[in-house]
Design an enzyme around this catalytic site. Structure first.
Site, short mmCIF file in Angstrom:
data_model
loop_
_atom_site.label_atom_id
_atom_site.label_comp_id
_atom_site.label_asym_id
_atom_site.label_seq_id
_atom_site.Cartn_x
_atom_site.Cartn_y
_atom_site.Cartn_z
N HIS A 1 0.64 -1.28 -0.03
CA HIS A 1 0.01 0.01 -0.02
C HIS A 1 0.78 1.32 -0.12
O HIS A 1 0.60 2.22 -0.74
CB HIS A 1 -1.03 0.07 1.24
CG HIS A 1 -1.92 -0.98 1.29
ND1 HIS A 1 -1.94 -1.92 2.46
CD2 HIS A 1 -2.88 -1.36 0.55
CE1 HIS A 1 -3.14 -2.43 2.19
NE2 HIS A 1 -3.74 -2.48 1.14
N LYS B 1 -18.00 -6.47 7.22
CA LYS B 1 -16.73 -7.23 7.22
C LYS B 1 -15.92 -7.14 8.51
O LYS B 1 -15.55 -6.08 8.96
CB LYS B 1 -15.87 -6.57 6.00
CG LYS B 1 -14.80 -7.41 5.37
CD LYS B 1 -14.39 -6.74 3.99
CE LYS B 1 -12.91 -7.53 3.61
NZ LYS B 1 -12.33 -6.48 2.61
N ARG C 1 -1.81 -5.97 -8.53
CA ARG C 1 -0.77 -6.82 -8.32
C ARG C 1 -0.45 -7.94 -9.37
O ARG C 1 0.53 -8.35 -9.72
CB ARG C 1 -0.90 -7.61 -6.79
CG ARG C 1 -0.82 -6.64 -5.79
CD ARG C 1 -1.34 -7.13 -4.65
NE ARG C 1 -2.95 -7.20 -4.59
CZ ARG C 1 -3.59 -7.11 -3.70
NH1 ARG C 1 -3.33 -7.46 -2.39
NH2 ARG C 1 -5.04 -6.94 -3.67
N SER D 1 -3.01 -7.76 2.69
CA SER D 1 -3.30 -7.78 4.32
C SER D 1 -3.60 -8.74 4.82
O SER D 1 -3.23 -9.34 5.98
CB SER D 1 -4.32 -6.39 4.63
OG SER D 1 -3.93 -5.11 4.10
P1 ADP Z 1 -9.49 -4.34 -0.14
O1 ADP Z 1 -10.47 -4.12 0.71
O2 ADP Z 1 -9.81 -3.51 -1.80
O3 ADP Z 1 -8.82 -5.59 -0.58
P2 ADP Z 1 -7.09 -3.51 0.50
O4 ADP Z 1 -6.96 -2.60 1.74
O5 ADP Z 1 -6.41 -4.50 0.71
O6 ADP Z 1 -8.44 -3.27 0.00
O7 ADP Z 1 -6.07 -2.70 -0.60
C1 ADP Z 1 -6.46 -1.64 -1.07
C2 ADP Z 1 -5.86 -1.46 -2.65
O8 ADP Z 1 -4.39 -1.10 -2.36
C3 ADP Z 1 -6.04 -2.46 -3.63
O9 ADP Z 1 -7.34 -2.15 -4.11
C4 ADP Z 1 -4.87 -2.47 -4.26
O10 ADP Z 1 -5.23 -1.31 -5.22
C5 ADP Z 1 -3.86 -1.66 -3.37
N1 ADP Z 1 -2.88 -3.08 -2.94
C6 ADP Z 1 -3.05 -3.63 -1.84
N2 ADP Z 1 -2.31 -4.51 -1.85
C7 ADP Z 1 -1.13 -4.29 -2.72
C8 ADP Z 1 0.24 -4.26 -3.17
N3 ADP Z 1 0.77 -5.52 -2.35
N4 ADP Z 1 0.86 -3.81 -4.06
C9 ADP Z 1 0.22 -2.82 -4.67
N5 ADP Z 1 -1.13 -2.33 -4.30
C10 ADP Z 1 -1.56 -2.96 -3.47
#
Ligand code: ADP
Length: 165
Positions: A23, A47, A96, A133
Protein backbone atom coordinates in the site's frame (compact mmCIF):
# COMPACT_ATOMS: atom_id res chain seq x y z
CA UNK A 1 -5.52 20.22 -22.65
CA UNK A 2 -6.68 22.89 -20.23
CA UNK A 3 -6.30 22.51 -16.48
CA UNK A 4 -9.96 21.72 -15.86
CA UNK A 5 -9.34 18.16 -17.04
CA UNK A 6 -6.12 17.66 -15.17
CA UNK A 7 -6.06 15.39 -12.18
CA UNK A 8 -4.90 17.19 -9.05
CA UNK A 9 -6.42 15.25 -6.22
CA UNK A 10 -6.69 11.47 -6.21
CA UNK A 11 -7.99 8.90 -3.79
CA UNK A 12 -6.44 5.56 -2.80
CA UNK A 13 -9.34 3.57 -1.34
CA UNK A 14 -9.18 0.31 0.56
CA UNK A 15 -9.66 -1.54 3.82
CA UNK A 16 -6.04 -1.17 4.96
CA UNK A 17 -6.52 -3.82 7.65
CA UNK A 18 -3.63 -3.20 8.18
CA UNK A 19 -1.56 -1.09 5.78
CA UNK A 20 1.30 -3.01 4.16
CA UNK A 21 4.46 -1.92 2.39
CA UNK A 22 2.60 -2.65 -0.86
CA UNK A 23 0.00 0.00 0.00
CA UNK A 24 2.72 2.42 1.06
CA UNK A 25 4.58 1.94 -2.18
CA UNK A 26 1.49 2.92 -4.21
CA UNK A 27 0.64 5.84 -1.88
CA UNK A 28 4.20 7.19 -2.02
CA UNK A 29 4.39 6.94 -5.80
CA UNK A 30 0.98 8.61 -6.17
CA UNK A 31 2.16 11.40 -3.85
CA UNK A 32 5.08 11.96 -6.20
CA UNK A 33 2.79 12.45 -9.19
CA UNK A 34 -0.31 14.24 -7.92
CA UNK A 35 -0.77 17.40 -5.87
CA UNK A 36 -2.83 15.70 -3.22
CA UNK A 37 -3.53 12.09 -2.29
CA UNK A 38 -6.39 11.11 -0.03
CA UNK A 39 -6.11 7.63 1.42
CA UNK A 40 -9.70 6.64 2.20
CA UNK A 41 -10.41 3.81 4.61
CA UNK A 42 -13.60 1.96 3.79
CA UNK A 43 -15.97 1.63 6.74
CA UNK A 44 -17.54 -1.76 6.21
CA UNK A 45 -19.61 -2.90 9.16
CA UNK A 46 -20.34 -6.32 7.69
CA UNK A 47 -16.70 -7.31 7.13
CA UNK A 48 -14.84 -8.58 10.17
CA UNK A 49 -11.63 -6.64 10.65
CA UNK A 50 -8.60 -7.05 12.90
CA UNK A 51 -8.20 -3.31 13.50
CA UNK A 52 -10.90 -0.68 14.03
CA UNK A 53 -11.25 2.08 11.44
CA UNK A 54 -9.76 4.53 13.97
CA UNK A 55 -6.73 2.29 14.44
CA UNK A 56 -6.26 1.88 10.70
CA UNK A 57 -6.50 5.64 10.17
CA UNK A 58 -4.00 6.25 12.98
CA UNK A 59 -1.49 3.73 11.56
CA UNK A 60 -1.84 5.22 8.07
CA UNK A 61 -1.25 8.72 9.49
CA UNK A 62 1.95 7.52 11.16
CA UNK A 63 3.36 5.77 8.12
CA UNK A 64 2.53 8.55 5.67
CA UNK A 65 3.62 11.42 7.93
CA UNK A 66 6.66 12.03 5.75
CA UNK A 67 4.47 13.05 2.80
CA UNK A 68 3.16 16.59 3.06
CA UNK A 69 0.47 15.98 0.44
CA UNK A 70 -1.11 12.77 1.77
CA UNK A 71 -4.27 12.98 3.83
CA UNK A 72 -6.07 10.11 5.56
CA UNK A 73 -9.84 9.97 5.60
CA UNK A 74 -12.61 7.39 5.86
CA UNK A 75 -15.77 6.69 3.90
CA UNK A 76 -18.77 4.44 3.73
CA UNK A 77 -21.18 3.87 0.91
CA UNK A 78 -20.18 4.63 -2.64
CA UNK A 79 -16.67 5.71 -3.50
CA UNK A 80 -18.07 7.98 -6.25
CA UNK A 81 -20.03 9.90 -3.61
CA UNK A 82 -16.84 10.37 -1.58
CA UNK A 83 -15.16 11.62 -4.75
CA UNK A 84 -17.94 14.12 -5.47
CA UNK A 85 -17.92 15.47 -1.91
CA UNK A 86 -14.15 15.82 -1.85
CA UNK A 87 -13.50 17.13 -5.35
CA UNK A 88 -11.63 13.99 -6.38
CA UNK A 89 -11.53 13.19 -10.09
CA UNK A 90 -9.56 9.96 -10.10
CA UNK A 91 -9.03 6.78 -8.13
CA UNK A 92 -5.58 5.23 -7.93
CA UNK A 93 -5.36 1.47 -7.63
CA UNK A 94 -2.44 -0.87 -7.39
CA UNK A 95 -2.56 -3.91 -9.65
CA UNK A 96 -0.73 -6.92 -8.28
CA UNK A 97 -1.57 -9.72 -10.65
CA UNK A 98 -4.03 -10.77 -13.31
CA UNK A 99 -6.23 -11.97 -10.47
CA UNK A 100 -6.82 -8.33 -9.42
CA UNK A 101 -7.65 -7.27 -12.92
CA UNK A 102 -11.16 -8.54 -13.53
CA UNK A 103 -12.64 -7.16 -10.34
CA UNK A 104 -10.80 -3.86 -10.62
CA UNK A 105 -11.87 -3.37 -14.21
CA UNK A 106 -15.50 -3.96 -13.30
CA UNK A 107 -15.32 -1.44 -10.45
CA UNK A 108 -13.49 1.10 -12.62
CA UNK A 109 -16.03 0.86 -15.42
CA UNK A 110 -18.97 1.12 -13.04
CA UNK A 111 -17.48 4.15 -11.28
CA UNK A 112 -16.91 5.84 -14.61
CA UNK A 113 -20.42 5.08 -15.74
CA UNK A 114 -21.95 6.34 -12.50
CA UNK A 115 -20.00 9.55 -12.04
CA UNK A 116 -17.28 9.90 -14.68
CA UNK A 117 -14.70 9.15 -12.00
CA UNK A 118 -11.54 7.86 -13.67
CA UNK A 119 -9.50 4.95 -12.30
CA UNK A 120 -5.76 4.89 -12.85
CA UNK A 121 -3.80 1.71 -12.28
CA UNK A 122 -0.24 1.48 -11.06
CA UNK A 123 1.61 -1.75 -11.41
CA UNK A 124 2.80 -3.01 -8.09
CA UNK A 125 6.43 -3.01 -7.14
CA UNK A 126 7.48 -6.63 -7.86
CA UNK A 127 8.81 -6.79 -4.30
CA UNK A 128 5.23 -6.63 -3.09
CA UNK A 129 3.23 -8.32 -5.82
CA UNK A 130 2.37 -11.29 -3.59
CA UNK A 131 1.53 -9.13 -0.60
CA UNK A 132 -1.95 -8.62 0.84
CA UNK A 133 -3.28 -7.56 4.23
CA UNK A 134 -5.13 -10.84 4.63
CA UNK A 135 -2.04 -12.94 3.92
CA UNK A 136 0.00 -10.85 6.35
CA UNK A 137 -2.62 -11.41 9.07
CA UNK A 138 -2.76 -15.13 8.42
CA UNK A 139 1.01 -15.57 8.53
CA UNK A 140 1.39 -13.41 11.63
CA UNK A 141 -1.43 -15.27 13.37
CA UNK A 142 0.49 -18.54 13.03
CA UNK A 143 3.75 -17.02 14.22
CA UNK A 144 5.35 -16.35 10.83
CA UNK A 145 7.69 -13.44 10.32
CA UNK A 146 6.13 -10.53 8.45
CA UNK A 147 8.83 -7.96 9.14
CA UNK A 148 9.79 -6.19 5.93
CA UNK A 149 6.26 -6.63 4.61
CA UNK A 150 4.60 -4.03 6.84
CA UNK A 151 5.94 -0.83 8.42
CA UNK A 152 7.48 -1.27 11.90
CA UNK A 153 4.65 0.48 13.69
CA UNK A 154 2.15 -1.86 12.02
CA UNK A 155 4.32 -4.84 12.90
CA UNK A 156 4.30 -4.09 16.61
CA UNK A 157 0.56 -3.38 16.67
CA UNK A 158 -0.07 -6.59 14.78
CA UNK A 159 1.89 -8.58 17.34
CA UNK A 160 0.04 -6.87 20.18
CA UNK A 161 -3.38 -7.47 18.69
CA UNK A 162 -2.73 -11.11 17.85
CA UNK A 163 -1.37 -11.74 21.35
CA UNK A 164 -4.73 -10.55 22.70
CA UNK A 165 -6.65 -13.11 20.65
P1 ADP B 1 -9.51 -4.20 -0.41
O1 ADP B 1 -10.41 -4.15 0.76
O2 ADP B 1 -10.04 -3.48 -1.62
O3 ADP B 1 -8.90 -5.53 -0.70
P2 ADP B 1 -6.93 -3.38 0.52
O4 ADP B 1 -6.84 -2.49 1.70
O5 ADP B 1 -6.45 -4.76 0.70
O6 ADP B 1 -8.37 -3.23 0.01
O7 ADP B 1 -6.11 -2.73 -0.67
C1 ADP B 1 -6.49 -1.49 -1.18
C2 ADP B 1 -5.88 -1.30 -2.54
O8 ADP B 1 -4.48 -1.21 -2.40
C3 ADP B 1 -6.12 -2.46 -3.49
O9 ADP B 1 -7.29 -2.30 -4.19
C4 ADP B 1 -4.93 -2.36 -4.38
O10 ADP B 1 -5.21 -1.38 -5.36
C5 ADP B 1 -3.86 -1.82 -3.50
N1 ADP B 1 -2.92 -2.85 -3.01
C6 ADP B 1 -3.09 -3.73 -2.01
N2 ADP B 1 -1.99 -4.48 -1.83
C7 ADP B 1 -1.09 -4.07 -2.75
C8 ADP B 1 0.23 -4.46 -3.09
N3 ADP B 1 0.86 -5.45 -2.46
N4 ADP B 1 0.83 -3.80 -4.11
C9 ADP B 1 0.19 -2.82 -4.77
N5 ADP B 1 -1.05 -2.42 -4.49
C10 ADP B 1 -1.69 -3.02 -3.50
Amino acid sequence: MKGAHRVHRVVCPGSFDPATNGHLDIIGRAAGIYDEVIVAVLINVTKKSLFTVDERVEMLREVTARYGNVKIDRFHGLLVDFCATNGVSAVIKGLRAVSDFEYEMQMAQMNYRMAKVETLFMTTNPLYSYLSSSLVKEIARYGGDVSGLVPDTVLSRLRERLAEE
